[in-house]
Design an enzyme around this catalytic site. Structure first.
Site, short mmCIF file in Angstrom:
data_model
loop_
_atom_site.label_atom_id
_atom_site.label_comp_id
_atom_site.label_asym_id
_atom_site.label_seq_id
_atom_site.Cartn_x
_atom_site.Cartn_y
_atom_site.Cartn_z
N HIS A 174 0.82 -1.23 0.00
CA HIS A 174 0.00 0.00 0.00
C HIS A 174 0.85 1.27 0.00
O HIS A 174 0.31 2.38 -0.13
CB HIS A 174 -0.93 0.03 1.22
CG HIS A 174 -1.94 -1.06 1.24
ND1 HIS A 174 -2.79 -1.31 0.17
CD2 HIS A 174 -2.25 -2.01 2.18
CE1 HIS A 174 -3.57 -2.35 0.47
NE2 HIS A 174 -3.26 -2.80 1.67
N ASP A 210 -2.49 -10.76 -2.15
CA ASP A 210 -3.03 -10.23 -0.90
C ASP A 210 -4.52 -9.91 -1.11
O ASP A 210 -4.93 -9.56 -2.21
CB ASP A 210 -2.27 -8.96 -0.51
CG ASP A 210 -2.65 -8.43 0.87
OD1 ASP A 210 -1.93 -8.74 1.83
OD2 ASP A 210 -3.68 -7.72 0.96
N HIS A 212 -6.17 -7.45 -0.33
CA HIS A 212 -6.40 -6.04 -0.67
C HIS A 212 -5.63 -5.66 -1.93
O HIS A 212 -4.56 -6.21 -2.20
CB HIS A 212 -5.94 -5.14 0.49
CG HIS A 212 -6.56 -5.48 1.80
ND1 HIS A 212 -5.94 -6.29 2.72
CD2 HIS A 212 -7.77 -5.15 2.32
CE1 HIS A 212 -6.73 -6.43 3.78
NE2 HIS A 212 -7.85 -5.76 3.56
N ASP A 300 -4.22 -12.94 3.60
CA ASP A 300 -5.42 -12.46 4.29
C ASP A 300 -6.70 -12.75 3.52
O ASP A 300 -7.80 -12.45 4.01
CB ASP A 300 -5.32 -10.96 4.65
CG ASP A 300 -4.72 -10.09 3.57
OD1 ASP A 300 -4.47 -10.60 2.46
OD2 ASP A 300 -4.52 -8.89 3.82
N TYR A 339 -3.62 -12.01 8.86
CA TYR A 339 -3.76 -11.51 10.23
C TYR A 339 -4.40 -12.50 11.18
O TYR A 339 -4.60 -12.20 12.35
CB TYR A 339 -4.55 -10.18 10.21
CG TYR A 339 -3.90 -9.21 9.25
CD1 TYR A 339 -2.76 -8.49 9.61
CD2 TYR A 339 -4.38 -9.07 7.94
CE1 TYR A 339 -2.13 -7.65 8.71
CE2 TYR A 339 -3.76 -8.22 7.03
CZ TYR A 339 -2.63 -7.51 7.42
OH TYR A 339 -2.00 -6.69 6.53
C1 SP5 Z 1 -1.01 -5.20 3.84
C2 SP5 Z 1 -2.44 -5.25 4.23
O1 SP5 Z 1 -3.04 -6.31 4.22
N1 SP5 Z 1 -2.98 -4.13 4.62
C3 SP5 Z 1 -4.35 -4.16 5.01
C4 SP5 Z 1 -4.80 -2.81 5.30
C5 SP5 Z 1 -6.26 -2.82 5.44
N2 SP5 Z 1 -6.61 -2.25 6.68
C6 SP5 Z 1 -7.96 -1.82 6.70
C7 SP5 Z 1 -8.35 -1.66 8.10
C8 SP5 Z 1 -9.78 -1.36 8.25
C9 SP5 Z 1 -10.22 -1.47 9.67
N3 SP5 Z 1 -9.69 -2.63 10.34
C10 SP5 Z 1 -10.51 -3.05 11.41
C11 SP5 Z 1 -10.86 -4.49 11.24
C12 SP5 Z 1 -11.85 -4.96 12.23
N4 SP5 Z 1 -12.29 -6.28 11.89
ZN ZN Z 2 -4.07 -7.19 2.78
#
Ligand code: SP5
Ligand code: ZN
Length: 358
Positions: A174, A210, A212, A300, A339
Site C-alpha cells: 500500500h 493479498d 487487498h 489475508d 492476520y
Molecule cells: C497489507 C495489508 O493487508 N494491509 C491491510 C490494510 C487494510 N486495513 C484496513 C483496516 C480497516 C479497519 N480494520 C478493522 C478491522 C476490524 N475487523
Molecule cells: Zn491485505
C-alpha cells in the site's frame, strides 16, 4: 552445498519485530490493530518447522530503495518518531505514536502553494494518507530491515536460485512513491522489482494475491512498460480498503498502458472464484512476456481473516502456489498481509511448498 528443502530459501531479520504500531486509529477509534510483531514470529516458526534454510539479510545502501520512493518520504520515516518524542506529545496528550490529524490534500490546498509546516503533528500528515498506520520508535528500523530482507531474497534469485521468500513485515504494497498507509511504510515488492530490473531482467511481473489491492505497487509502476502489475483482491467498490483504486478499468497509462490488470472479487468469494481468477492473472503475465515474478504474498484472503471477507482455504493456497510456480520463472515471494495467527503459518507454507525442491 545446496540445502534440499520443501521450501525455497527464506530471508528474515529480527529487526522487523521492532515495529510495534500498538494500535490502529480507524474511524476515529483506537483499535488494537492486527499488523503485530507476532505475525513474523509465527511465520518464522512455521518455515523453521518445515525445514527451510533461513538466512539473515545483507545490509544494502538506499540505491534501489530510492528508485521506488521519494527521498522526502525516507527522511520523514527516519526522523519523525524522534521528533514526536521530543515534541512531548506523550505528556501533553498521552500519544506515544505518530498519528496525523490533518492532510494537505489537493482539496485543502486548492491550488495554493503548500509551505513546510514546523509542527510535528502537522508534518505527520504530509507523507501519510491514513490514520491507521502509526509510526513508533522501531518503525523505521523494522521497515528498512524488511527492505534489506527483500533485497537479499532478490539477490538469491538473480544469483540463480529458482525462488526465495522474503519474510517481511511491516508489509509494503500500500506504500506509494511518496506516501505510507494501509499498515505499509516502504514498498518491499516494488523494491524487489527494481532489484530484478537492475540485475538485467527486462520484463518483471508482480502478482499480488493479498486480499487487498496493492495500490502502492500499482501506482509506482502505472506508467512503466517494463513492469506488469496484476492483482486479485476483494472489490474496493464493495467497501474495502483501499476504496479509491483497484478497479478492473485501471489498466495503466502512457508507456504503461496495458501493463496493469485488476481482478476485484465480491466479498464472500472462496476457492471457486479466487483460483480461476488467479489462473487468469498468471495467463496475463505470461502472455505479456514476464521473465521473472514478484509475488506479493498476503494470505489475508483466508476464510476467517479479520481484515478481509474472502474465504480461501489452505488447499486453495496450495493450488495457488502450484499455479504461480508452474511457469518456472525466477520468483521472489514477498510477504504482505495475513492476520489470523492460527492460519498464517500454514497458508503461507502451502504456497511456498510449490517453490521448494524436495
Ligand atoms: C497489507 C495489508 O493487508 N494491509 C491491510 C490494510 C487494510 N486495513 C484496513 C483496516 C480497516 C479497519 N480494520 C478493522 C478491522 C476490524 N475487523
Ligand atoms: Zn491485505
Amino acid at each position: 552445498m545446496h540445502h534440499v528443502s520443501a521450501l525455497p530459501p527464506v530471508v528474515f531479520s529480527a529487526d522487523t519485530l521492532r515495529h510495534e504500531p500498538g494500535a490502529e486509529i480507524w474511524v476515529g477509534v483506537r483499535t488494537p490493530g492486527t499488523e503485530v510483531p507476532d505475525r513474523a514470529r509465527v511465520l518464522l516458526e512455521a518455515v523453521q518447522a518445515a525445514g527451510a534454510e533461513v538466512l539473515g539479510p545483507t545490509a544494502y545502501d538506499d540505491e534501489v530503495l530510492r528508485r521506488v520512493h521519494d527521498p522526502g518520504l525516507l527522511d520523514h520515516l527516519r526522523t519523525v518518531a524522534d521528533d514526536w518524542a521530543a515534541g512531548d506529545y506523550l505528556s501533553l496528550v498521552g500519544q506515544d505514536r505518530v498519528v496525523p490529524y490533518v492532510f494537505p490534500t489537493p482539496g485543502m490546498l486548492d491550488g495554493l502553494p503548500a509551505h513546510q509546516p514546523t509542527a510535528t503533528h502537522a508534518r505527520a500528515g504530509v507523507w501519510c494518507y491514513d490514520t491507521m498506520t502509526l509510526v513508533g520508535p522501531g518503525t523505521w528500523t523494522a521497515a528498512r530491515a524488511a527492505v534489506d530482507v527483500t533485497l537479499t531474497a532478490a539477490a538469491l534469485v538473480t544469483d540463480g536460485a529458482r525462488a526465495a521468500y522474503a519474510l517481511t513485515r511491516p508489509p509494503g504494497h500500500h506504500a506509494t512513491r511518496r506516501a505510507f498507509g494501509g499498515s505499509c511504510y516502504l514498498n518491499n515488492a516494488a523494491v524487489a522489482v527494481e532489484a530484478l530490473r537492475k540485475s538485467g531482467v527486462e520484463r518483471v511481473a508482480v502478482v499480488d494475491v493479498d486480499a487487498h489491492h496493492g495500490n502502492g505497487t500499482q501506482a509506482v509502476f502505472w506508467e512503466r512498460p517494463d513492469v506488469f502489475y496484476a492483482s486479485l483482491h476483494v472489490d474496493p467498490g464493495a467497501g474495502w480498503f483501499p476504496h479509491f483504486v483497484g478497479y478492473a478499468d485501471e489498466t495503466g497509462v502512457g508507456d504503461g498502458a496495458g501493463s496493469t490488470h485488476n481482478a476485484p472479487l465480491p466479498p464472500g468469494s472462496g476457492d471457486d472464484e479466487w483460483l480461476p481468477a488467479l489462473h487468469g492473472l498468471v495467463e496475463k503475465v505470461l502472455g505479456w512476456g514476464a521473465r521473472a515474478l514478484v509475488v506479493s504474498l498476503g494470505v489475508d484472503a483466508a476464510g476467517g481473516d479479520p481484515e478481509s471477507p474472502l474465504e480461501v482455504t489452505t488447499d486453495g493456497f496450495r493450488v495457488a502456489g502450484s499455479m504461480l510456480a508452474a511457469p518456472g520463472l525466477p520468483t521472489v515471494l514477498v510477504h504482505e498481509g495475513g492476520y489470523d495467527l492460527s492460519r498464517l503459518g500454514m497458508d503461507t507454507i502451502a504456497v511456498l511448498e510449490a517453490f521448494g525442491d524436495a
